[in-house]
Enzyme design. Sequence first.
Site, PDB file in Angstrom:
ATOM      1  CG  HIS A 165      10.768  44.746 103.648  1.00 42.74           C
ATOM      2  ND1 HIS A 165      11.273  45.828 104.307  1.00 42.74           N
ATOM      3  CD2 HIS A 165      11.470  44.676 102.493  1.00 42.74           C
ATOM      4  CE1 HIS A 165      12.209  46.407 103.591  1.00 42.74           C
ATOM      5  NE2 HIS A 165      12.337  45.723 102.478  1.00 42.74           N
ATOM      6  CG  ASN A 166       6.622  45.011 100.963  1.00 41.06           C
ATOM      7  OD1 ASN A 166       7.274  45.623 101.822  1.00 41.06           O
ATOM      8  ND2 ASN A 166       5.373  45.312 100.685  1.00 41.06           N
TER       9      ASN A 166
END
Length: 318
Positions: free
Chosen positions: A231-232
């Site tokens: 994620h991210n």
Amino acid sequence: MTFKLSQITQALNIDFNGNDIDIEGIHTLSEATSTQLSFFNDSKYASQLSSTKAGAVLIDKEHAALLPLETIALITDEAYLKLALASKFFAHKLQSKGDEPVLGQGCDIDPTVNFGKNVVLGENVTLLAGCYLGDNVTVGSNTLLHPNVTLYHGTQLGKNCIVHSGTVIGCDGYGFAHTKLGEHVKIYQNGNVVVEDDVEIGANCAIDRAVFGTTYIRKGTKLDNLIQIAHNCDVGEHTLMAAQVGLAGSSILGKNVVMGGQSATAGHLEVGAFATIAGKGGVTKSLEGGKMYAGFPAVEIRVWRKMQAALMRLVKNR
């Protein structure tokens, strides 16, 4: 989705002083707006407290005075855990029913493909057997999805992309807060994934949605099979990754980075543009661009070669 701050704090068992403002989501201290909730649980981000635009912040008593006057302090000694509990308020509601997608001209859709709501496809999109496109997914023109590709809700896939069988884009990132008893509480991943134009993604890859904000795969990037992007992450333009590469959360790669097979990064670091990581290299800190690295922890390859030669001499002289 919008909730009164009092609704959220009541569920979190937190008292507050101030206006009962509307909260529309959660974001980091640096990115949050006046209608968003944020959190503070790491002193290295203390410099961001005075400039945050967040409407309210989960924060310990010691640092609360550093917040702007217009930001509401939600005092807690478990800010990260309370964040996890609050994230559930903004989780996308999953459902099995969908609608017919909006189709551009010339699309070729296998009858076994399933759609959520508000799916939009560009022209000449080809979706082969067993694909699933969740709510609010967009796919650009001339993109091809091979059998059994899954695009979770909110995923944006650009033009002229190819995604091979078994790949999942937009699945939840691996995020949990922990209680004092060692229990693990899910942080709902409420961001999305954006894959830009001219990207090719191999078979059985997993690209996680952001906690909040967006995971990016920038234009022209080519991914081999069996790659995990957490994620991210932000993968720069025209990056190349060989099989079994893994990026931990919030890794940022500059443009034209090359990562050899089974190489990986730790989280929250940056690899500069035109850097090369040799196979099995382990990136444990941010690296300057334009150089080649190898080993674990990854160092410049000329240094790694000298280390290997010295080690071999030691072994031979025993």
